[in-house]
Design a protein around this motif. Sequence first.
Motif, short mmCIF file in Angstrom:
data_model
loop_
_atom_site.label_atom_id
_atom_site.label_comp_id
_atom_site.label_asym_id
_atom_site.label_seq_id
_atom_site.Cartn_x
_atom_site.Cartn_y
_atom_site.Cartn_z
N ALA A 70 3.90 -13.64 0.53
CA ALA A 70 3.98 -14.06 -0.73
C ALA A 70 2.55 -14.76 -0.78
CB ALA A 70 5.04 -14.73 -2.04
N GLY A 71 2.11 -16.03 -0.08
CA GLY A 71 0.67 -16.63 -0.73
C GLY A 71 -0.79 -15.54 -0.13
N GLN A 72 -0.44 -15.28 1.00
CA GLN A 72 -1.61 -14.34 1.21
C GLN A 72 -1.93 -12.64 0.99
OE1 GLN A 72 -1.37 -14.58 6.34
NE2 GLN A 72 -1.05 -16.96 6.08
N GLY A 73 -1.11 -12.70 1.13
CA GLY A 73 -0.91 -10.52 0.33
C GLY A 73 -0.86 -11.20 -0.87
N ALA A 74 0.48 -10.26 -1.30
CA ALA A 74 0.87 -9.91 -3.46
C ALA A 74 2.44 -9.54 -3.01
CB ALA A 74 -0.07 -8.69 -3.70
N ALA A 75 2.65 -10.22 -4.45
CA ALA A 75 4.35 -10.26 -4.95
C ALA A 75 4.26 -9.69 -5.74
CB ALA A 75 4.56 -11.73 -3.99
N GLY A 76 5.33 -9.56 -5.88
CA GLY A 76 6.56 -9.09 -7.38
C GLY A 76 7.25 -9.37 -7.54
N ALA A 77 8.19 -8.49 -8.30
CA ALA A 77 9.79 -8.91 -8.52
C ALA A 77 10.12 -6.72 -8.75
CB ALA A 77 9.91 -8.75 -10.17
N GLY A 294 -2.31 -11.96 -4.36
CA GLY A 294 -2.16 -11.80 -5.79
C GLY A 294 -1.05 -11.30 -6.18
N LEU A 295 -0.46 -11.07 -8.00
CA LEU A 295 0.85 -10.41 -8.35
C LEU A 295 1.09 -9.07 -8.39
CD1 LEU A 295 1.47 -12.75 -11.80
CD2 LEU A 295 2.47 -12.93 -8.99
N LEU A 296 1.75 -8.17 -7.66
CA LEU A 296 1.69 -6.91 -7.51
C LEU A 296 1.74 -6.29 -9.23
CD1 LEU A 296 4.08 -6.11 -4.00
CD2 LEU A 296 1.46 -5.66 -4.71
N THR A 297 1.49 -5.18 -9.07
CA THR A 297 1.65 -4.47 -10.48
C THR A 297 1.21 -2.99 -10.19
OG1 THR A 297 1.40 -4.18 -12.50
CG2 THR A 297 -0.88 -5.16 -11.61
N GLU A 344 4.45 -21.60 -6.54
CA GLU A 344 4.56 -21.17 -8.24
C GLU A 344 4.70 -19.24 -7.79
OE1 GLU A 344 1.56 -24.03 -10.55
OE2 GLU A 344 0.62 -22.17 -9.68
N ARG A 345 3.79 -18.52 -7.24
CA ARG A 345 4.07 -17.24 -7.62
C ARG A 345 5.57 -17.06 -7.56
NH1 ARG A 345 -0.35 -14.19 -4.11
NH2 ARG A 345 -2.07 -15.93 -4.44
N VAL A 346 6.44 -17.81 -6.35
CA VAL A 346 7.91 -17.37 -5.65
C VAL A 346 8.87 -17.87 -7.33
CG1 VAL A 346 9.81 -17.79 -4.45
CG2 VAL A 346 7.67 -17.64 -3.54
N GLU A 347 8.74 -19.22 -7.80
CA GLU A 347 9.12 -19.28 -8.86
C GLU A 347 9.33 -18.46 -10.89
OE1 GLU A 347 8.48 -23.63 -9.44
OE2 GLU A 347 9.09 -24.19 -8.38
N SER A 348 7.84 -17.88 -10.41
CA SER A 348 8.02 -17.36 -10.90
C SER A 348 8.83 -15.65 -11.65
CB SER A 348 6.31 -16.79 -11.45
OG SER A 348 5.84 -15.67 -10.92
N LEU A 349 8.97 -14.75 -10.17
CA LEU A 349 9.29 -13.75 -9.76
C LEU A 349 10.79 -14.10 -9.88
CD1 LEU A 349 7.11 -12.94 -6.68
CD2 LEU A 349 7.46 -11.95 -9.03
N GLU A 350 11.32 -15.48 -9.57
CA GLU A 350 12.91 -15.94 -9.89
C GLU A 350 12.63 -15.75 -10.85
OE1 GLU A 350 14.59 -19.26 -8.20
OE2 GLU A 350 12.67 -18.94 -5.90
N ASP A 351 12.38 -16.28 -12.14
CA ASP A 351 12.43 -16.81 -13.42
C ASP A 351 12.15 -15.30 -13.90
OD1 ASP A 351 11.80 -18.74 -13.47
OD2 ASP A 351 9.75 -19.57 -13.98
N ALA A 352 11.92 -13.77 -13.61
CA ALA A 352 11.80 -12.65 -14.05
C ALA A 352 13.75 -11.93 -13.58
CB ALA A 352 11.00 -11.68 -13.02
#
Length: 750
Positions: A70-77, A294-297, A344-352
């Motif tokens: 999640a930190g070194q790569g890209a993460a998404g919901a 970053g964030l996956l899209t 922050e990335r993990v929390e934002s993806l949990e929020d989704a």
Amino acid sequence: MARGLAVGMLFATLFSLVGGLIVAAPPPPAAASVAPATAAPTGRVVIIGVPGLMWRDVDEHTTPALWRLAGQGAAGALSVRTTKVNTCPTDGWLTVSAGQRARLPHGDCVLPASPVLPGSASGAGPGDAPPPAEGATAPGWTEIRNDNARGQYHAQTGLLGDTVRAAGGCTLAVGPGAVFGLADRWGRVDRYIPSVDKATPRDWARCPVAAVDVDDVFRVFVNAGVDARGEQVPVTAADRRAAVSAADRRVAQVVNAVPDGTTVLVAGLSDIGVTPHLRLAAARTVGGGALGSGLLTSAATRQPGMVTLTDVTATAFTAIGVRQPAHAIGSPWRAEPTRMDTLERVESLEDADVAAQAIRGVQGVFFWVLGGAQLLLYGLVALALRRRRWNTPRSRARILAGTRIVALVGAAAPVASILAGLLPWWRSAHPVPTLVCAVVGFAGLVAGVAVAGPWRRSVTTPGLVITGVTALVLAVDVMTGSGLQLNALMGYSALVAGRFYGFGNQAFSLFAVAAILTAAWLAEYPLRAGRKGAAVGVVAAIGVVAVAVDGLPAWGSDFGGVLAMVPAFAVLGLMVAGKRVSVVRLALFCVAGAVLVLLISYVNARSANPTHLGRFWLDLESGDAWDTVTRKFQAMLRSLGYWPFIIPLAGAVGFLFFALIRPIKARTPLLERAYEHSATMRPALLSALTMGVAGTLVNDSGVVILSVALSLATPLMLAASVRALERDRPPDPGGTPAPARSGSPSSAPG
């Protein structure tokens, strides 16, 4: 002459706009710039499927490997919706195989079946091919392939494996589920290893495409079993953490063993139980590569931090440098840079997922409440207008004023449900009550603006304020990424995954009727000044902008919307010009709308990444378009059973006829009073109804289109009619004269 000018202005501008897009559009890519389907793979990809894995399972201590990804790569919901509300593990793997929504026919929601191995016929179905010497075959593959080919989405299971083999590559499946993900059209994978523990570094280097089934999280629920009622036995938090930790160790084994340059895709590719959720998606190129942090899209969602299951297949093709087949509908994942740290990335993806769950729980209730409140309002108004003992001047004035305010608040509620997305209500300790308060607050704010200005005594201007705000908010939203519609009450749900950008059907209906009413009531001003040509120009200008916002792939990307809006605006333009609208003319307008949307589809089909608009043109070329039309038409017919929309629709139509159109005890109908004060009231209503009926016929949401249109138009017609009745009332006993009628020289327009 005026009629020709009106229609000519509207359609000449529309076709000039699209014609300019065709000229400006880049030509189709040259053959040399696109890798042929048989070109050898130039990269490596490993797809790690972890059914049931969510971002709320991830933390720095329990899942260090996923935390680093999640930190070194890209993460998404990840939206894992396939053909059912909840996705099972085999459904998820088959969707990866086809690049299209697929399913396991007649199967239970359990772990994938063990593959058929060399020398064993156990599990093989009729017509199944024998496995390769070092590989395996998915059991029951012939039935799976035939069922999906006949299904709603015509998924070609085996597409991923077939394409890799046609390009000269081979496939490696680790674990039973991976066989379903990488099988070719005969259900075969070239190499099979039962588990990650038995794979060697040499195994990871042999094939350009590998898939790994990590089933620890799902298995803990299977092992817990079900109770006597068939419901899942709860799994303790400790047991889930242990399963997630075991899955994380297997992910780490793979990441550490694959060669540098390998793209690793991690997908929580199924649900657990009957409740859908957004799952985990993460990606990284080992040793560094094109896929950054970053964030996956993807082009399929256009939303930062949001991707779909069908995108996994497209990403695999991109990673190995092989051209994506047309039947794979997803788009490659890409990393959108972000300044958020890992937490922050993990929390934002949990929020989704929190937002998606909250909307799922209240979206149906919202339409019942909105429809029920409007039905109650209509009933009370009809009763109030017929009760003689309430007709004393003072009580009648209070009733009319209160009715007008309530109607305006009701008309503001739909756009308020969109504006609520401006607030992070999902982060509240109580998301649903917070969302309700946000909607009520924004509805009050918009209605307050409508009645607070110097225009408050006008018949139409308060409604114009509401329609203008509604159209502007929705237009700006789709032009800036559609962030407000995602997980909104009148938007779209990431769990359903019907669409992630542009106009959803409900938002389209709201935007279209708001744009039509805005155009009509703005045209009132030049029309009353005797400038009919200017009034038609106002309608044409707003119509062009509205159709462009709705139909262009970069913004609204709405096929059916163009078909409905073009004839509706043409009807409005002719009526404002004082010309009769015949059946023949209406049919010509519908044909013009079809021609326009096909032009847009053609332009979009020439782009490198077509949307569903462009794919429809490609389907026309391949002869598959009729299947899409049939599916949409069947969905439209099924909408006749959507009671949360049918009941309010029937109430709105009944109220329009019995309370506003039909005379009340031989008195002038309410709408007739409004017509006397507003020259564009009748064209506005009829054009809105034209849009609603046409939209119902050409959209798969069916009656939802007309129901949503009337949820805005009917309260505004009521508010305008009541205001006209107030202005026409006799002088108060105290001697205060009634306001001047709009037809008098001293009155303001509307």
